[in-house]
Enzyme design. Sequence first.
Site, PDB file in Angstrom:
ATOM      1  N   HIS A  53       0.810  -1.220   0.000  1.00 18.53           N
ATOM      2  CA  HIS A  53       0.000   0.000   0.000  1.00 18.53           C
ATOM      3  C   HIS A  53       0.848   1.278   0.000  1.00 18.53           C
ATOM      4  CE1 HIS A  53      -2.763  -3.057   1.632  1.00 18.53           C
ATOM      5  NE2 HIS A  53      -3.760  -2.268   1.304  1.00 18.53           N
ATOM      6  N   GLU A  72       6.801  -2.246  13.400  1.00 18.65           N
ATOM      7  CA  GLU A  72       6.366  -0.848  13.260  1.00 18.65           C
ATOM      8  C   GLU A  72       6.468  -0.086  14.571  1.00 18.65           C
ATOM      9  OE1 GLU A  72       4.659  -3.396  11.964  1.00 18.65           O
ATOM     10  OE2 GLU A  72       4.305  -2.999   9.837  1.00 18.65           O
ATOM     11  N   GLN A  83      -6.375  -6.035   4.428  1.00 25.19           N
ATOM     12  CA  GLN A  83      -5.928  -5.036   5.417  1.00 25.19           C
ATOM     13  C   GLN A  83      -6.880  -3.839   5.518  1.00 25.19           C
ATOM     14  OE1 GLN A  83      -1.776  -6.041   3.624  1.00 25.19           O
ATOM     15  NE2 GLN A  83      -1.403  -4.434   5.105  1.00 25.19           N
ATOM     16  N   GLY A 143       5.334   5.561  30.349  1.00 22.54           N
ATOM     17  CA  GLY A 143       6.039   4.496  31.079  1.00 22.54           C
ATOM     18  C   GLY A 143       6.172   3.257  30.219  1.00 22.54           C
TER      19      GLY A 143
HETATM   20  C1  LIG Z   1       4.960  -2.068  27.593  1.00 21.20           C
HETATM   21  C2  LIG Z   1       4.834  -2.225  29.074  1.00 21.20           C
HETATM   22  N1  LIG Z   1       4.418  -3.392  29.592  1.00 21.20           N
HETATM   23  C3  LIG Z   1       4.325  -3.566  30.932  1.00 21.20           C
HETATM   24  C4  LIG Z   1       4.629  -2.544  31.791  1.00 21.20           C
HETATM   25  C5  LIG Z   1       4.497  -2.722  33.305  1.00 21.20           C
HETATM   26  N2  LIG Z   1       5.828  -2.778  33.928  1.00 21.20           N
HETATM   27  C6  LIG Z   1       6.345  -1.704  34.562  1.00 21.20           C
HETATM   28  S1  LIG Z   1       7.858  -2.004  35.184  1.00 21.20           S
HETATM   29  C7  LIG Z   1       7.860  -3.580  34.630  1.00 21.20           C
HETATM   30  C8  LIG Z   1       9.044  -4.489  34.873  1.00 21.20           C
HETATM   31  C9  LIG Z   1      10.214  -4.191  33.982  1.00 21.20           C
HETATM   32  O1  LIG Z   1      11.138  -5.247  34.033  1.00 21.20           O
HETATM   33  P1  LIG Z   1      12.580  -5.102  33.412  1.00 21.20           P
HETATM   34  O2  LIG Z   1      12.543  -4.538  32.061  1.00 21.20           O
HETATM   35  O3  LIG Z   1      13.264  -6.424  33.521  1.00 21.20           O
HETATM   36  O4  LIG Z   1      13.281  -4.036  34.329  1.00 21.20           O
HETATM   37  P2  LIG Z   1      13.574  -4.104  35.906  1.00 21.20           P
HETATM   38  O5  LIG Z   1      12.363  -3.584  36.609  1.00 21.20           O
HETATM   39  O6  LIG Z   1      13.836  -5.548  36.244  1.00 21.20           O
HETATM   40  O7  LIG Z   1      14.759  -3.258  36.087  1.00 21.20           O
HETATM   41  C10 LIG Z   1       6.663  -3.866  33.966  1.00 21.20           C
HETATM   42  C11 LIG Z   1       6.341  -5.181  33.342  1.00 21.20           C
HETATM   43  C12 LIG Z   1       5.013  -1.306  31.204  1.00 21.20           C
HETATM   44  N3  LIG Z   1       5.290  -0.218  31.943  1.00 21.20           N
HETATM   45  N4  LIG Z   1       5.143  -1.190  29.857  1.00 21.20           N
END
Ligand SMILES: Cc1ncc(C[n+]2csc(CCOP(=O)(O)OP(=O)(O)O)c2C)c(N)n1
Length: 570
Positions: A28, A49, A112, A418
Amino acid sequence: MKIDGGEMFARMLEREGVKNIFALHGGHIDPIFQACRDHDIRIIDTRHEQAAGHMADAWARLTGKPGVAVVTAGPGVTDIVTGVANAYMDCVPMVVVGGRHGLAEEEKMPLQELHGVPIMQSITKWSRLVRDPARISEYVSSAFRQATSGRPGPVFLEIPADVLSARVEEKEVRFPEIYRPQAAPTPPPEAIEKTLDLLSAAERPIILAGRGVWSAGGSEDLREFVELTGIPVCANGMTRGAVPEGTPLGLGGFFTAGQGIAMAGAVDSMLVLGARLGLFTGGGSGDRSIIPPNATVIQVDIEAGEIGRGRDIQVGIAADCRETLRALTREARKRTWSRKEVWIQKLQEARNTIQAMFADALDPGRRPIHPYRLAHTVGSYVAEGGVLVADGGETFVWAEMAFSARRPGRYLGHGYLGCLGTGIPFGLAAKLAYPEERVAVLTGDGSVGLNFTEFDTAVRHDLPVVVVINNDQAWGMCKHEQEVRLGKERIVGTELGATRYERAAEAFGVHAEFVDDPAGVVPALDRAFASGRPACVNVMTDPDTISPLVQLYTTRMERPWAEHLRKVTG
Ligand SMILES: Cc1ncc(C[n+]2csc(CCOP(=O)(O)OP(=O)(O)O)c2C)c(N)n1
């Protein structure tokens, strides 16, 4: 002569000075790929993406110019949603072009078939469907204007396949040339005078500088104003380092320096520049806010609607941060300023106390490796001449705390979405933006999995970024939260294995290192940076170390956390 929509798009990109786009192909959108090829616009083709979205986002954060991403109809559009949402939450200018089934195929069940505009509406500033082939260039100019004007943000342009490939007479097409305001909004002179009156009368003033300063191109102006007035700065995101951290007036990031400010005593006057009052400032008011409830606050933001969010503001200035800083400096030169040495000394003592809390963590012989030490070591490789990207839960917190930014625009962390998984794409965009500088990505072992295949993009596009994994064998922030809140026996769905990520990355052709011995951290990083190739350094760290942030939010401890931890640890 007849031209198609791809040609119009590429010509408008040239007009905007865009040298590269981030994309993943689909039939596309092929006219855009063909035209970019003809016009020497580099296509960074990613493996997902989402990564194209994050790269365009980071490109804009780093360069101040909108990042451009191009994705195909249907799943291409849905895949980039996270990347667009991340930019939207942080007001980052980005132009996203999505393919679409042809207008003539509507309701005939073509491949799509999906309507991208309604999906994108809640995560963009402006989202439009183009129906007329002759107006594609006009819509592209509007997209760039909308993305960059006022409060910046991502925009979405949906171009149906038959509209994009239709050929129209060149003379029937308008290529807009001047379509943006020439000057940024300036502050009213009375507000400048009032701000300077308040700041010069203050005993314990602080400047809180958010990313809005960097994105307005005002980092140098901030440094100048601070040097003139002697007011200490606590900065966030890409504005960190505008006043070098670790110097008397460069306090550090909102998270750690905010603790120091709270420990040092009541701030009486605060100048908030381009920073929204939310999580990263500890909220608008209340005991977690960096801004004490009774401080006099002057808030400057390009978006009038941000002023006064969550607390009363004594002076609100809806203007560009750079223009405001320039006006403040111009008028401040007419006055005499004396540094508040007692206040600066108190802030220094608070910083020393916080640093002393992590002295043991920095012991190079400590086993297992403390994540604070890893963040500190990685940060030291890029502090003077490079970029640090932080991704992960607690990993991001450790980076926030251990990194000392010496220059602006060189630290990329998480924003208000976040969103885990930004690390590798952000790192690749950084290497593209600053090819001569070192780029390190410090990421959690959970987060690195989300866009892991972008190691392949790094190799194909020769973007030698060093990715360092803080491998605590868990979604650490989640696991530790369960542990603190509910007890070790309630840990569920948050553990990962002692995975050899570097071996998987090696298969894409990167330089690979595995480290579990504290003495091996520095040699492995030396080899990774010296390799001149993209690298994956998998470092096994202490799975039981819990970051102050998790402790703060799970135990509902009173601010400042540093004082609380001092009590706990004696
Ligand atoms: C895309 C996404 N999925 C889930 C979360 C929820 N979450 C916040 S902190 C965390 C743990 C992150 O683990 P890691 O990357 O191993 O880092 P660490 O905390 O162990 O340093 C999660 C799953 C988020 N913020 N973003």
